[in-house]
Design a protein around this motif. Structure first.
Motif, PDB file in Angstrom:
ATOM      1  N   UNK A  79      -6.254   1.505   7.067  1.00 50.50           N
ATOM      2  CA  UNK A  79      -5.627   2.127   8.231  1.00 50.50           C
ATOM      3  C   UNK A  79      -4.424   2.971   7.836  1.00 50.50           C
ATOM      4  N   UNK A  80      -3.650   2.488   6.857  1.00 46.52           N
ATOM      5  CA  UNK A  80      -2.524   3.302   6.402  1.00 46.52           C
ATOM      6  C   UNK A  80      -3.019   4.557   5.691  1.00 46.52           C
ATOM      7  N   UNK A  81      -4.201   4.486   5.075  1.00 43.50           N
ATOM      8  CA  UNK A  81      -4.804   5.675   4.475  1.00 43.50           C
ATOM      9  C   UNK A  81      -5.048   6.773   5.498  1.00 43.50           C
ATOM     10  N   UNK A 139      -6.549   6.361 -11.832  1.00 44.02           N
ATOM     11  CA  UNK A 139      -5.219   6.691 -11.323  1.00 44.02           C
ATOM     12  C   UNK A 139      -5.080   8.199 -11.118  1.00 44.02           C
ATOM     13  N   UNK A 140      -5.627   8.983 -12.067  1.00 46.33           N
ATOM     14  CA  UNK A 140      -5.593  10.439 -11.899  1.00 46.33           C
ATOM     15  C   UNK A 140      -6.449  10.854 -10.713  1.00 46.33           C
ATOM     16  N   UNK A 141      -7.594  10.216 -10.549  1.00 46.26           N
ATOM     17  CA  UNK A 141      -8.482  10.532  -9.434  1.00 46.26           C
ATOM     18  C   UNK A 141      -7.795  10.252  -8.098  1.00 46.26           C
ATOM     19  N   UNK A 142      -7.051   9.166  -8.035  1.00 44.06           N
ATOM     20  CA  UNK A 142      -6.309   8.843  -6.804  1.00 44.06           C
ATOM     21  C   UNK A 142      -5.214   9.879  -6.558  1.00 44.06           C
ATOM     22  N   UNK A 143      -4.498  10.278  -7.604  1.00 43.31           N
ATOM     23  CA  UNK A 143      -3.475  11.322  -7.459  1.00 43.31           C
ATOM     24  C   UNK A 143      -4.102  12.633  -7.005  1.00 43.31           C
ATOM     25  N   UNK A 144      -5.251  12.943  -7.568  1.00 46.97           N
ATOM     26  CA  UNK A 144      -5.967  14.166  -7.222  1.00 46.97           C
ATOM     27  C   UNK A 144      -6.342  14.167  -5.739  1.00 46.97           C
ATOM     28  N   UNK A 145      -6.870  13.045  -5.274  1.00 49.11           N
ATOM     29  CA  UNK A 145      -7.288  12.945  -3.875  1.00 49.11           C
ATOM     30  C   UNK A 145      -6.085  13.028  -2.944  1.00 49.11           C
ATOM     31  N   UNK A 146      -5.004  12.339  -3.306  1.00 48.67           N
ATOM     32  CA  UNK A 146      -3.790  12.380  -2.488  1.00 48.67           C
ATOM     33  C   UNK A 146      -3.227  13.796  -2.435  1.00 48.67           C
ATOM     34  N   UNK A 147      -3.227  14.485  -3.565  1.00 48.32           N
ATOM     35  CA  UNK A 147      -2.723  15.856  -3.621  1.00 48.32           C
ATOM     36  C   UNK A 147      -3.583  16.802  -2.778  1.00 48.32           C
ATOM     37  N   UNK A 171       0.836  -1.202   0.000  1.00 51.58           N
ATOM     38  CA  UNK A 171       0.000   0.000   0.000  1.00 51.58           C
ATOM     39  C   UNK A 171       0.868   1.248   0.000  1.00 51.58           C
ATOM     40  N   UNK A 172       1.977   1.215   0.730  1.00 49.13           N
ATOM     41  CA  UNK A 172       2.906   2.348   0.705  1.00 49.13           C
ATOM     42  C   UNK A 172       3.445   2.558  -0.708  1.00 49.13           C
ATOM     43  N   UNK A 173       3.799   1.471  -1.395  1.00 49.40           N
ATOM     44  CA  UNK A 173       4.288   1.585  -2.775  1.00 49.40           C
ATOM     45  C   UNK A 173       3.221   2.199  -3.680  1.00 49.40           C
ATOM     46  N   UNK A 174       1.960   1.813  -3.451  1.00 47.62           N
ATOM     47  CA  UNK A 174       0.872   2.398  -4.231  1.00 47.62           C
ATOM     48  C   UNK A 174       0.761   3.893  -3.972  1.00 47.62           C
ATOM     49  N   UNK A 175       0.820   4.272  -2.707  1.00 49.38           N
ATOM     50  CA  UNK A 175       0.736   5.692  -2.382  1.00 49.38           C
ATOM     51  C   UNK A 175       1.883   6.480  -3.002  1.00 49.38           C
ATOM     52  N   UNK A 176       3.073   5.914  -2.991  1.00 47.79           N
ATOM     53  CA  UNK A 176       4.201   6.601  -3.622  1.00 47.79           C
ATOM     54  C   UNK A 176       3.957   6.792  -5.118  1.00 47.79           C
ATOM     55  N   UNK A 177       3.266   5.835  -5.742  1.00 51.55           N
ATOM     56  CA  UNK A 177       3.003   5.926  -7.178  1.00 51.55           C
ATOM     57  C   UNK A 177       2.013   7.032  -7.523  1.00 51.55           C
ATOM     58  N   UNK A 178       1.241   7.480  -6.539  1.00 50.57           N
ATOM     59  CA  UNK A 178       0.273   8.553  -6.792  1.00 50.57           C
ATOM     60  C   UNK A 178       0.699   9.869  -6.135  1.00 50.57           C
ATOM     61  N   UNK A 179       1.972   9.954  -5.760  1.00 50.01           N
ATOM     62  CA  UNK A 179       2.514  11.239  -5.323  1.00 50.01           C
ATOM     63  C   UNK A 179       2.814  11.398  -3.857  1.00 50.01           C
ATOM     64  N   UNK A 180       2.510  10.398  -3.037  1.00 43.24           N
ATOM     65  CA  UNK A 180       2.790  10.508  -1.605  1.00 43.24           C
ATOM     66  C   UNK A 180       4.288  10.408  -1.347  1.00 43.24           C
ATOM     67  N   UNK A 181       4.783  11.212  -0.418  1.00 41.24           N
ATOM     68  CA  UNK A 181       6.189  11.194  -0.034  1.00 41.24           C
ATOM     69  C   UNK A 181       6.292  10.796   1.434  1.00 41.24           C
ATOM     70  N   UNK A 182       7.006   9.711   1.704  1.00 40.44           N
ATOM     71  CA  UNK A 182       7.227   9.287   3.084  1.00 40.44           C
ATOM     72  C   UNK A 182       8.146  10.293   3.753  1.00 40.44           C
ATOM     73  N   UNK A 183       7.699  10.857   4.853  1.00 40.15           N
ATOM     74  CA  UNK A 183       8.490  11.892   5.527  1.00 40.15           C
ATOM     75  C   UNK A 183       8.437  11.710   7.032  1.00 40.15           C
TER      76      UNK A 183
END
Length: 602
Positions: free
Chosen positions: A374-376, A471-479, A302-314
Motif C-alpha cells: 500500500x505504501x508502494x 538493489x539496482x533494479x529497485x532503484x531503477x524502478x523507483x527512479x 518500508x519507508x526506510x527501504x524506499x529512502x535507500x533506493x532514492x525515494x525522497x519524502x516530500x
C-alpha cells in the motif's frame, strides 16, 4: 494637408480595422455556444502517446535555444488553440520535481488566464542533450468551459467558512490565493483557491459557490523521541520477533512525521490505541496492541527501504494507518486500501487495513507485505494518479514489485492466505506472485482482473533480476516513476525504465529492459523503438508536423476550416471587407488634400 498627415490617418485607419476585426472575433468566441468546447488537432494514429519535440529538441541539443524555449515552441505549434497556453511551473509549485531545471521541466496548462489545476506536461532531458515530452491529451477536447463566467467569490468563500465551522471550533484566517479550473468527471470546474490558517497551521481549500471540492494541508511535522517496538521481521511464518528503534513524536502514541495510527475503537473489531509513557511498545502476538505496532513498524521500515533506493519524502503531512478499517466485503475485514485523500481524516492520506476474517484472508496487520504494498502506491502517486485501465494495472504491478524487492521474495503475502482460500492467486500460498509466465493479450491474461493482470508487470521486472542486481533494479524502478505522468500506461513505463537507466547506468541496460518487455508480449507497441540508439527514441515527428502544416495550407487555399485555423480563415475576409468599404473614402480624402495643395501652388 501634407503627406505625413495622410500617412498618419492611414495608420490610424489600419489600426482601427485590425483591432475591430480582433474584437469581433473575441466577441464571437465568448458568446457563440458552439465554441464552448476546446478544439485541438486530432492525434495522429501512427504516433506514440508521447509528445515529441522534433526539430526543437535538435535546436536545444545544439545549444541554439533553451529547454524552456524548445518545449514551449513545440507545444504552441502542436496545440495552437489560442486559449491554451503552456507555462513552466514555478519552482515552489514543482513539488514532486526532484530534478534540477537542467534535467526536467514541468509545464502547467492554462485556459485563458487561469490554470487548469491538475493537467501537466513534463519535458525530460536525456544525457545526450535531446529531450522528450510526455503528457496525455486523450480527453482534452471533452473539457467544457464558459470563459465569461466564474463562480461568485463571496459565495465560494462562504462555502469554505461553513465547512470549517462545521468540522472545527477554532479561530481561523482566510484569504484568496488564486483561481483555477479543477478537472472533475471530464469537465473543468472553475474554482477559487483559499489559503486558510487554522490553529496556526496553513491549509488550502478549493471551492466554488456550490461546494467544496478539495482541501490540503501545507505543513510538516517534527520527530521528537526514539521509541522501541517488537514485531515479526516479515510475517508469522518466520516466527522471529525483532526489536526496532523508531522515531516518535513523543506524545505516548504511535505517531511521527511519516505515519500515525488510528484503530477505530468504536467499531466492532477495533481497539483502543496503544499508549506508552516511556515510548516502549514491546508486545507479544497475543496482545491486542501487537497488530497496531506491527503495521506502524513495517510502514516505517518500508519507508526506510524506499529512502535507500532514492525515494525522497516530500509530504506536507503524515499518513494515517487506519487499522481495523471498515471496507467492502466480509464486514470490511478482508482488504487493504490506499486512499490519497480521506475525508474521514480531514483530507489526509490513509492506508486502510482490515484484520482478515480468517476464512478469505488473515494476518493482514502483521504481514509486512500488506502495508509495504500500500505504501508502494503512495510512492507512485507523486506522478501516477489514475486508478483505471493500464494505469491501475501498472500501479498494482509496481507496488507488488517493491514488496518483492524488499524481501527478495516473489510471493506477496505468504502468511495471509488461509488454507483453501480462493482469494489468493496461488491458493494457500501467495496473494499474487512475480514468478509467472503471463504475456500481454494471452487468453489467460485477458480474462483476469486488473490486480491479477498486474503480475505481468511485476513478472517482467522480476525477469530482469536475472541480469541486474536486485538493489539496482529497485532503484531503477523507483527512479522511473519520476518520468511518468498522471495516467501513464505500459509504454510510458517501459520508456521510463530506459530513461532511468540512462541516469543510473549510462543506458547500459536499455536493451535488457527492451528484451524483457518483448518477452512479455509488448512487441507491438515497441516495434519502432531502438534500444541501441537512445537519441532516436521516441521518434521525432518533424515529418508528421510538416505534413499537418501542408494539409492546413491546402485547406486554406480551398477556404476549408481545419482545427486551429478558424480564426485565420475568418479574420482575413472581415478585414478585407472593412478595408474595402473605407478605401473609397481614403481616395476622396487624398484627392481633396492633393487638390487643395495643387491649387495653392498654382
Amino acid at each position: 494637408m501634407n503627406i505625413k498627415k495622410i500617412l498618419s490617418i492611414l495608420s490610424m485607419l489600419y489600426s482601427l480595422v485590425t483591432s475591430a476585426s480582433y474584437l469581433h472575433l473575441v466577441e464571437r468566441e465568448e458568446n457563440q455556444e458552439s465554441l464552448k468546447k476546446i478544439i485541438l488537432p486530432p492525434k495522429e494514429s501512427n504516433t506514440y502517446d508521447e509528445w515529441q519535440s522534433g526539430v526543437y529538441s535538435k535546436l536545444h541539443k545544439e545549444g541554439k535555444i533553451t529547454l524552456k524555449k524548445a518545449v514551449a515552441s513545440y507545444l504552441n505549434k502542436r496545440y495552437y488553440h489560442e486559449k491554451i497556453k503552456f507555462t513552466p511551473k514555478k519552482e515552489e509549485d514543482g513539488f514532486f520535481n526532484l530534478f534540477n531545471s537542467q534535467q526536467t521541466m514541468t509545464f502547467d496548462t492554462h485556459l485563458g488566464r487561469s490554470k487548469i489545476c491538475d493537467l501537466e506536461i513534463k519535458a525530460i532531458k536525456r544525457q545526450d542533450g535531446s529531450i522528450y515530452i510526455i503528457g496525455n491529451d486523450q480527453n482534452f477536447h471533452t473539457y467544457e468551459y464558459i470563459p465569461s463566467k466564474w463562480p461568485s467569490l463571496e459565495l465560494s468563500r462562504k462555502r469554505v467558512i461553513e465547512n470549517i465551522k462545521e468540522k472545527f471550533h477554532s479561530d481561523f484566517r482566510i484569504k484568496v490565493k488564486d483561481k483555477c479550473y479543477l478537472s472533475e468527471s471530464k469537465e473543468l470546474k472553475p474554482v477559487w483557491i483559499f489559503s486558510i490558517h487554522l490553529n496556526g497551521l496553513p491549509y488550502e481549500y478549493y471551492a466554488d459557490d456550490n461546494r467544496l471540492y478539495k482541501k490540503e494541508r501545507k505543513f510538516f511535522h517534527l520527530d521528537g523521541v526514539t521509541g522501541k517496538t517488537q514485531v515479526y521481521e516479515e510475517n508469522s511464518t518466520d516466527s522471529n520477533l525483532v526489536e526496532y528503534d523508531i522515531q516518535l513524536d513523543g506524545d505516548g502514541t504511535l505517531k511521527n512525521s511519516f505515519f500515525e495510527t488510528f484503530t477505530n475503537p468504536t467499531s466492532k473489531y477495533g481497539h483502543e490505541r496503544a499508549y506508552s509513557k516511556d515510548h516502549s511498545f514491546i508486545y507479544t502476538p497475543s496482545d491486542t496492541e501487537f497488530n497496531e505496532v506491527s503495521v506502524f513498524t513495517h510502514a516505517n521500515n518500508m519507508l526506510s527501504y524506499f529512502k535507500s533506493i532514492g525515494y525522497v519524502w516530500a509530504e506536507t503531512n503524515n499518513i494515517i494507518l487506519n487499522i481495523y478499517a471498515p471496507s467492502r466485503g466480509s464486514n470490511g475485514r478482508n482488504n487493504a486500501l490506499y486512499v490519497p485523500s480521506n475525508e474521514s481524516f480531514n483530507g489526509k492520506t490513509s492506508i486502510n487495513i482490515g484484520d482478515g476474517d480468517g476464512h478469505d484472508l488473515q494476518n493482514l496487520l502483521t504481514d509486512t507485505d500488506v502495508v509495504s504494498h500500500e505504501f508502494g502506491h503512495h510512492v507512485q502517486y507523486r506522478t501516477l494518479k489514475t486508478a483505471s485501465g493500464e494505469s491501475l494495472i501498472l500501479h498494482e504491478g509496481i507496488a507488488d514489485f517493491f514488496a518483492f524487492a524488499k524481501t527478495d521474495d516473489a510471493c506477496l503475502g505468504e502468511s495471509i492466505c488461509p488454507e483453501g482460500s480462493d482469494s489468493c492467486f496461488l491458493i494457500s500460498e501467495c496473494l499474487r506472485t512475480a514468478d509467472n509466465n503471463l504475456r500481454l493479450n494471452d487468453s489467460d491474461y485477458s480474462s483476469m482482473t486488473p490486480h491479477h493482470k498486474s503480475q505481468l508487470l511485476s513478472g517482467m521486472l522480476w525477469d530482469l533480476k536475472a541480469d541486474l542486481d536486485l538493489n539496482y533494479l529497485a532503484k531503477l524502478t523507483q527512479k522511473s516513476i519520476d518520468f511518468l505522468i498522471v495516467d501513464s500506461g505500459f509504454y510510458h513505463f517501459i520508456l521510463a525504465l530506459m530513461t532511468a537507466d540512462e541516469y543510473l547506468g549510462q543506458g547500459m541496460n536499455s536493451c535488457k529492459i527492451y528484451d524483457a518487455a518483448i518477452n512479455r508480449g509488448f512487441g507491438t507497441m515497441l516495434e519502432n523503438l531502438d534500444c541501441k540508439e537512445v537519441s532516436q527514441w521516441p521518434e521525432d515527428q518533424e515529418t508528421t508536423e510538416n505534413l499537418r502544416d501542408e494539409d492546413e495550407k491546402e485547406a486554406l487555399k480551398k477556404n476549408e476550416a481545419t482545427c486551429g485555423s478558424i480564426s485565420k480563415i475568418n479574420k482575413l475576409p472581415f478585414t478585407f471587407i472593412l478595408f474595402s468599404l473605407l478605401f473609397p473614402f481614403l481616395l476622396i480624402l487624398c484627392y481633396q488634400s492633393f487638390g487643395v495643395a495643387y491649387s495653392r501652388r498654382t
